[in-house]
Design a protein around this motif. Structure first.
Motif, PDB file in Angstrom:
ATOM      1  N   GLU A 253      38.026  27.305 -66.892  1.00 15.91           N
ATOM      2  CA  GLU A 253      37.461  26.256 -66.033  1.00 15.91           C
ATOM      3  C   GLU A 253      36.186  26.743 -65.362  1.00 15.91           C
ATOM      4  O   GLU A 253      35.218  26.002 -65.213  1.00 15.91           O
ATOM      5  CB  GLU A 253      38.503  25.867 -64.971  1.00 15.91           C
TER       6      GLU A 253
ATOM      7  N   LYS B 282      33.292  26.553 -67.699  1.00 22.74           N
ATOM      8  CA  LYS B 282      32.804  25.179 -67.841  1.00 22.74           C
ATOM      9  C   LYS B 282      31.889  24.801 -66.688  1.00 22.74           C
ATOM     10  O   LYS B 282      30.859  24.156 -66.866  1.00 22.74           O
ATOM     11  CB  LYS B 282      33.990  24.188 -67.902  1.00 22.74           C
ATOM     12  N   VAL B 283      32.253  25.211 -65.469  1.00 18.55           N
ATOM     13  CA  VAL B 283      31.440  24.900 -64.291  1.00 18.55           C
ATOM     14  C   VAL B 283      30.083  25.587 -64.386  1.00 18.55           C
ATOM     15  O   VAL B 283      29.037  24.988 -64.126  1.00 18.55           O
ATOM     16  CB  VAL B 283      32.175  25.334 -63.002  1.00 18.55           C
TER      17      VAL B 283
ATOM     18  N   LYS C 248      27.987  23.871 -67.017  1.00 22.60           N
ATOM     19  CA  LYS C 248      27.482  22.578 -66.541  1.00 22.60           C
ATOM     20  C   LYS C 248      26.330  22.760 -65.570  1.00 22.60           C
ATOM     21  O   LYS C 248      25.302  22.095 -65.666  1.00 22.60           O
ATOM     22  CB  LYS C 248      28.608  21.790 -65.873  1.00 22.60           C
ATOM     23  N   SER C 249      26.490  23.701 -64.602  1.00 23.80           N
ATOM     24  CA  SER C 249      25.436  23.922 -63.621  1.00 23.80           C
ATOM     25  C   SER C 249      24.192  24.480 -64.287  1.00 23.80           C
ATOM     26  O   SER C 249      23.072  24.179 -63.894  1.00 23.80           O
ATOM     27  CB  SER C 249      25.924  24.868 -62.519  1.00 23.80           C
TER      28      SER C 249
ATOM     29  N   LYS D 134      27.462  15.413 -59.105  1.00 19.10           N
ATOM     30  CA  LYS D 134      28.040  15.581 -60.429  1.00 19.10           C
ATOM     31  C   LYS D 134      27.411  14.655 -61.470  1.00 19.10           C
ATOM     32  O   LYS D 134      27.528  14.899 -62.677  1.00 19.10           O
ATOM     33  CB  LYS D 134      29.552  15.372 -60.362  1.00 19.10           C
TER      34      LYS D 134
ATOM     35  N   LYS E 195      30.406  12.899 -70.046  1.00 17.34           N
ATOM     36  CA  LYS E 195      30.739  14.230 -69.531  1.00 17.34           C
ATOM     37  C   LYS E 195      30.726  14.258 -68.007  1.00 17.34           C
ATOM     38  O   LYS E 195      31.588  14.868 -67.372  1.00 17.34           O
ATOM     39  CB  LYS E 195      29.753  15.267 -70.082  1.00 17.34           C
ATOM     40  N   CYS E 196      29.734  13.603 -67.398  1.00 15.93           N
ATOM     41  CA  CYS E 196      29.634  13.584 -65.940  1.00 15.93           C
ATOM     42  C   CYS E 196      30.822  12.845 -65.324  1.00 15.93           C
ATOM     43  O   CYS E 196      31.353  13.267 -64.285  1.00 15.93           O
ATOM     44  CB  CYS E 196      28.316  12.938 -65.503  1.00 15.93           C
TER      45      CYS E 196
ATOM     46  N   LYS F  25      33.752  12.621 -66.579  1.00 13.35           N
ATOM     47  CA  LYS F  25      34.900  13.516 -66.723  1.00 13.35           C
ATOM     48  C   LYS F  25      34.939  14.513 -65.568  1.00 13.35           C
ATOM     49  O   LYS F  25      35.991  14.805 -65.002  1.00 13.35           O
ATOM     50  CB  LYS F  25      34.822  14.254 -68.061  1.00 13.35           C
ATOM     51  N   GLU F  26      33.756  15.049 -65.190  1.00 11.91           N
ATOM     52  CA  GLU F  26      33.664  15.976 -64.066  1.00 11.91           C
ATOM     53  C   GLU F  26      34.075  15.309 -62.749  1.00 11.91           C
ATOM     54  O   GLU F  26      34.575  15.958 -61.833  1.00 11.91           O
ATOM     55  CB  GLU F  26      32.225  16.507 -63.936  1.00 11.91           C
TER      56      GLU F  26
END
Length: 409
Positions: free
Chosen positions: A2, A5-6, A9-10, A256, A279-280, A282-283
């Motif tokens: 996880e 993934k963060v 994404k960032s 997000k 995707k956003c 989902k976040e």
């Protein structure tokens, strides 16, 4: 896992932002070389957009089917669909009121532009009945080839509902096949999204170089009012709805959503932004099945940003012709543009067609579109950003509603 993934994404968000800033700086520095940028840099952006368009069609088709079959209840599909359409209509009406109100308040700062010898060719108006007929595909492959989103949505609804109505053994096999296909195309989407920073840079640099201070300076006030209205709608309407109806902090929501917002701004394509928007959402905790149904629908019929554009441009064009719109005419604009948001869905250049319809509905000269046509791309960047943000609010609100009722986990 996880945490990775963060970080990923960032990192993507940061890279898109860097690409956006670099595109603006380099575009302004290379205004004298816009021809070179359009010939040799923009094609790489077009390649990226082509890849996005390639993946969008199967994602919309299979994700909507997947969303329907995962709900396992036709009544739930109907509930989500009806709520979403009503929500889109209401937010579009709010957007029009904000656009008209902002333009009315700041009307005196609009520049005086000559209106003689104005000509603008608009595509033929699409009648309601033609639109109704064209929603339904006559060939299974044609909607995919033509990327006709309304027809793809209808086709996926028919297939998805049909899967729910066949016997259990065949239904399970069909659901497994849909899930496999969904997984394949989602993985392909992730690979393409990794190219987003490069795509953003190559798409935006030529736009900045071609439309720099020259055109922005001449019509800055109109752009300023439109973008102010975009901002008000996002901060007031969307912040309020996600806070009250989805119990999500507006700050968290916009943070997000930032990758999708930046991509939409640079590409000016609601459908092209769809994979990143998924995707956003989902976040943000939106249910994938709900998102798979709501976002493609919104990318086709939800046009809050376009509605604001209609309102601001109608007031601006009226003031250029020395016409003061009455309250009744402004209400006509609200009704016409709200209905037209679905009536012109899937039509190329729909923003201009909608504006022509709006102008005709209140007796304004359609030739006035020529006054804003030159900077339509800059309007489009903002209105697309608002459109996709509105789609995301519908996804998170629907998810919260269904979870509260215990209909999804």
């Amino acid at each position: 896992m996880e945490e990775n993934k963060v970080v990923k994404k960032s990192s993507l968000t940061r890279n898109i932002l860097i690409a956006l800033v670099l595109a603006i700086v380099i575009g302004l520095l290379m205004q004298n070389h816009s021809g070179f940028l359009n010939s040799y840099i923009k094609p790489f952006g077009d390649i990226f957009l082509n890849l996005i368009k390639f993946i969008v069609t199967p994602i919309v088709f299979f994700s909507i089917i997947g969303g329907i079959v995962s709900m396992k209840d036709i009544r739930k599909v109907g509930e989500v669909g009806i709520f979403t359409i009503i929500y889109y209509f209401l937010t579009t009406a709010c957007a029009l009121i904000i656009g008209l109100g902002s333009a009315r308040i700041f009307k005196n700062i609009f520049p005086i532009i000559a209106t003689t010898n104005l000509k603008f060719e608009v595509q033929a108006k699409v009648s309601f009945m033609d639109t109704l007929v064209n929603i339904f595909p006559k060939n299974f492959l044609a909607p995919m080839v033509e990327a006709n989103m309304l027809q793809i949505i209808v086709a996926s609804l028919v297939v998805g509902i049909s899967i729910l109505l066949i016997d259990k053994i065949k239904q399970d096999k069909a659901i497994d096949a849909i899930e496999v296909l969904n997984a394949i195309f989602m993985k392909a989407m992730e690979l393409i999204i990794e190219l987003s920073p490069l795509g953003v840079f190559c798409l935006l640099v030529p736009v900045i170089a071609s439309n720099g201070p020259k055109i922005i300076g001449s019509l800055a006030s109109v752009l300023l009012v439109a973008y102010l209205a975009y901002l008000i709608h996002a901060l007031v309407v969307y912040s309020t709805t996600v806070k009250l109806l989805a119990k999500i902090s507006p700050l968290e929501f916009f943070k997000k959503m930032s990758p999708a917002i930046m991509f939409a701004f640079s590409s000016a394509s609601s459908v092209g932004t769809l994979p990143i928007n998924i995707k956003c959402c989902k976040e943000l905790g939106a249910d994938y099945d709900v998102t798979s149904f709501v976002l493609p629908l919104g990318a086709t019929i939800n046009m809050d940003g376009t509605a604001i554009y209609q309102g601001v441009c109608a007031i601006f064009i009226a003031s250029c012709y020395g016409i003061d719109l009455s309250l009744g005419q402004m209400l006509t604009i609200v009704l016409t543009a709200t209905l037209a948001s679905i009536g012109t869905a899937g039509v190329p250049g729909s923003g201009m067609i909608m504006l022509a319809m709006v102008l005709q509905s209140v007796g304004l000269p359609v030739e006035g579109i020529a006054l804003v046509a030159g900077i339509d791309r800059i309007f489009d960047m903002g209105r697309t950003t608002l459109n996709i943000t509105g789609d995301a609010t519908a996804a998170v609100i629907n998810t919260y509603r269904l979870r509260k009722k215990g209909k999804i986990a």
